[in-house]
Motif scaffolding. Structure first.
Motif, PDB file in Angstrom:
ATOM      1  N   SER A 353      92.074  38.049   5.633  1.00 58.35           N
ATOM      2  CA  SER A 353      91.285  37.720   4.066  1.00 58.35           C
ATOM      3  C   SER A 353      91.835  37.701   2.806  1.00 58.35           C
ATOM      4  N   TYR A 434      88.537  46.234   0.009  1.00 59.78           N
ATOM      5  CA  TYR A 434      89.729  47.027   0.714  1.00 59.78           C
ATOM      6  C   TYR A 434      90.153  48.210   0.306  1.00 59.78           C
ATOM      7  N   ALA A 443      94.185  48.633   8.204  1.00 60.72           N
ATOM      8  CA  ALA A 443      94.841  47.456   8.287  1.00 60.72           C
ATOM      9  C   ALA A 443      95.722  46.832   8.595  1.00 60.72           C
ATOM     10  N   THR A 540      84.329  37.068   0.409  1.00 64.98           N
ATOM     11  CA  THR A 540      84.126  38.406   1.353  1.00 64.98           C
ATOM     12  C   THR A 540      83.099  39.009   0.727  1.00 64.98           C
ATOM     13  N   ASP A 650      84.187  49.198   6.291  1.00 58.27           N
ATOM     14  CA  ASP A 650      85.354  48.864   5.400  1.00 58.27           C
ATOM     15  C   ASP A 650      86.608  49.983   4.462  1.00 58.27           C
TER      16      ASP A 650
END
Length: 727
Positions: A353, A434, A443, A540, A650
């Motif tokens: 992203s 994020y 992540a 996003t 998420d």
């Protein structure tokens, strides 16, 4: 080399040996050479199973396959050595000429005041100045190395005896103990010889430098012997800590209630490793530490070979590793294995992203065979300010001893225990979308690394399986291999478009309150990509449904007209399907759209999913190009410009489960603390703006790509809202 010995009928010992006893040669066909070369690019050291597979496919004896690969490796090594020797010879001649010119200039030196020549005793003067200069350099280097040692080893280098080696303390390994043999140096140049018992650097040399200048703007500075000795000590210390992290369970590691991932108990860690306590003094530094175990469909030797090769490493983890380079190999390991291999490398990690910056690391990678079939690979950060052209102002990151323990299992499988331990200081706030996903460790944690490794190994294993595609349009195993190679390049291209190697930054082209569209223009010159300027645009969005449902929505050909704005809501038909994993969503598809104006155009699509997230990549390919790949020909030069979707959780539910601060609601921009299970979807479109690499971005191109993304987002949300209403 298009021929190889059969190994039959060696010649007689004398000159009059019989003619039929002379060594015979077999000239390979063009198709055989093409397949062998293609396999060599993917795996220069094939195992016995791969050689037998090639033997059956090419109708060659296994010995011929073995000899061909040996000869090809020798040929490549000789080619690289000749190129290196030529470059060094030119550089040596240049330096010698400059030295002669300087000496002649000194001989003819004239004093501007009195007109006299060089003063008597000038050699002593220059020698004294040189010694003073070198002394100042050595003192500065000693101070720098001492500070690094204090950070990584827990004591300054000045406290160490000047000639004493670094010692690896005895590890209480129930499984085995470290080998006690010294590693010999490999042929082809001096390297760091690391004693596996003491961890000392013996016979080190700064002449064996393996540098990739394409990633650095300034010339590299050779590593000093002190640097190499310090690196050997840091690597052995990191290996000791890693083994203890793997062996110990509670209270050092705490199990999460949701899955098998374990998180590090920082209080217990401080007690077990008191030398690391200086890292906790900065309140802005947060720790990301996790451990997970799983089984992968690949044996330990193949895994180790991929870990020590930076190219194979980045190809195995394209969604995590955006770039990787080997700076210098400090030890090549023993002659018969990779045990004792030590390298200094650069690595750039990414989340797919543009909202999340990459993490750049210089690290040491150390490989140790604990016993047969059991390997430990450890990574640890190493500060190299003189090598650091990449510096990101948005965060600072350091990798503490991390890595994986690989243990062979029956049937070519391996059990992998992965430990990931990082310290991160965020200089600027993390993007709100994020925030929870990063704070939970999803992540860049061990779970994501292992999930991507399992998916990559499944994909590799699927090459060896015989499967029937939908419709029977792929006629042979060569066609399947070629299609998988083409699709792999499409996936890699999509992942690399998030952070192009030219270092350009994303810029906002649409700051709507609903979502923001960002764009980046980069030059495309790689073979197999459209030559010219490529505009990549992305956004996003958050969707209030689970990641699995979003993935099924995008990969299903029946729902494609609901989001594909270029299909004009026309249906598509799946004409071929190749499974690349056990999950039904891991597959390569060839789709045909019912569009009268594009009868000659097909869509190549690959979808993949694992515990860390999902990815759907697709690209229009014309019919003749698809036929080239399906017939088993080399697809390297088929142009691809993919678009796609990256789907992750998420992180809100995981954050709430851990009791951390969550901002999850039905609206992710809210600051309330109610939990929700939703998905983060990154949409990427790529278009070629101009055939000239130097062309500038036009407003028309920006408008086109902005409209594509905006209309796609509206159709996705409309379809999902309609589906939620009906259910």
């Amino acid at each position: 080399m298009d021929y190889g010995g059969t190994g039959e009928g060696s010649g007689g010992s004398g000159r009059g040996g019989h003619h039929d006893k002379k060594k015979r040669y077999h000239r390979h066909t063009a198709l055989q050479i093409q397949i062998l070369e293609s396999t060599f690019k993917e795996c220069p050291h094939p195992d016995e199973k791969t050689r037998m597979q090639l033997s059956r496919e090419l109708d060659l004896a296994p010995r011929q396959i073995k000899f061909w690969f040996q000869n090809r490796r020798t040929q490549m090594k000789a080619h690289h050595e000749r190129a290196d020797n030529c470059a060094l010879r030119v550089e040596n001649d240049k330096i010698r000429c400059e030295n002669i010119v300087i000496r002649e200039a000194l001989k003819n030196l004239v004093c501007p005041t009195c007109g006299g020549g060089p003063p008597i005793g000038e050699d002593c003067y220059f020698d004294e100045q040189k010694l003073r200069f070198e002394n100042a350099q050595l003192k500065e280097e000693l101070d720098r190395v001492s500070s690094i040692a204090a950070k990584y080893i827990g004591r300054p280098v000045l406290q160490l005896p000047p000639v004493q080696p670094f010692h690896m303390s005895t590890l209480d390994l129930s499984m085995a103990s470290y080998a006690s043999s010294r590693m010999p140096m490999m042929h082809g140049g001096p390297s760091l010889d690391l004693d596996l018992v003491t961890g000392s650097a013996v016979g080190s040399s700064s002449s064996n430098i393996n540098l990739d200048h394409s990633m650095f703007q300034n010339p590299m500075v050779p590593l000093s012997d002190m640097d190499k000795s310090l690196m050997a000590g840091i690597a052995t210390s990191a290996m000791e800590e890693f083994i203890r992290l793997v062996q110990n369970n509670e209270p050092l590691w705490l199990k999460t209630p949701k899955d098998a991932v374990e998180t590090l108990n920082l209080e217990s860690y401080k007690r077990v490793f008191p030398d690391r306590c200086d890292s906790f003094k900065n309140p802005n530094v947060r720790t990301e530490a996790s451990r997970v175990s799983g089984v992968v469909t690949m044996n330990s030797l193949k895994l180790v070979d991929m870990f020590v090769d930076s190219i194979k490493w980045s190809e195995m983890f394209p969604s995590i590793v955006s770039r990787a380079r080997t700076i210098e190999v400090l030890s090549s390991g023993s002659l018969d294995s990779q045990s004792g291999y030590l390298q200094l490398m650069f690595e750039e990690l990414q989340l797919l992203s543009p909202l999340v910056p990459t993490r750049q690391l210089y690290l040491l990678r150390f490989v140790q065979e604990i016993k047969q079939g059991l390997w430990a690979i450890v990574d640890v950060s190493y500060d190299l300010p003189q090598y650091n052209p990449y510096s990101h102002p948005r965060f600072k990151v350091r990798r503490l001893p991390s890595g994986c323990l690989i243990q062979d299992m029956p049937n070519g499988y391996s059990k992998v225990t992965w430990v990931e331990h990082m310290e991160v200081e965020d200089v600027t706030p993390i993007n709100r979308l994020y925030r929870d996903f990063i704070y939970t460790g999803l992540a860049f944690g061990a779970k994501r690394w292992l999930a991507c490794l399992q998916r990559a190994c499944e994909r590799t294993a699927s090459l060896m399986t015989t499967s029937h595609d939908l419709g029977g349009v792929i006629p042979s195993s060569q066609g399947k291999r070629s299609m998988m190679k083409l699709s792999q390049r499409m996936m890699t291209n999509l992942c690399s478009s998030i952070n192009p190697s030219n270092g350009h930054q994303w810029t906002s082209i649409s700051g709507m309150s609903e979502f923001e569209v960002r764009a980046i223009l980069y030059k495309s010159t790689d073979p197999g990509q459209p030559n010219g300027s490529v505009l990549s645009a992305s956004t996003t969005i958050w969707l209030p449904i689970s990641p699995q449902n979003v993935f099924d929505f995008f990969r299903d050909s029946r729902t494609r007209p609901q989001w594909d704005v270029l299909s004009n809501q026309n249906p598509v038909q799946e004409v071929a399907n190749i499974a690349i994993g056990t999950h039904p969503g891991n597959c390569i598809s060839v789709l045909r759209a019912y569009t009268p104006s594009q009868n000659n155009m097909l869509i190549l699509q690959e979808s993949s999913t694992d515990a860390s997230g999902s990815l759907v990549a697709y690209c229009p390919v014309d019919l003749p190009a698809i036929n080239i790949a399906m017939n088993g020909e080399d697809p390297s030069y088929i142009p691809l410009l993919p678009s796609g979707f990256i789907i992750t959780t998420d992180g809100h539910h995981e954050m709430a489960t851990k009791g951390g601060p969550s901002t999850a609601t039905s609206d992710p921009t809210s600051d309330q603390a109610t939990t929700s299970t939703g998905s983060l979807v990154t949409i990427i479109f790529q278009i070629q703006t101009n055939s000239l690499p130097s062309a500038k971005i036009s407003q028309e191109s920006l408008t086109t790509v902005n409209n594509l993304i905006t209309n796609t987002v509206h159709q996705i949300k409309g379809s999902i809202n309609a589906s939620s209403t009906t259910t």
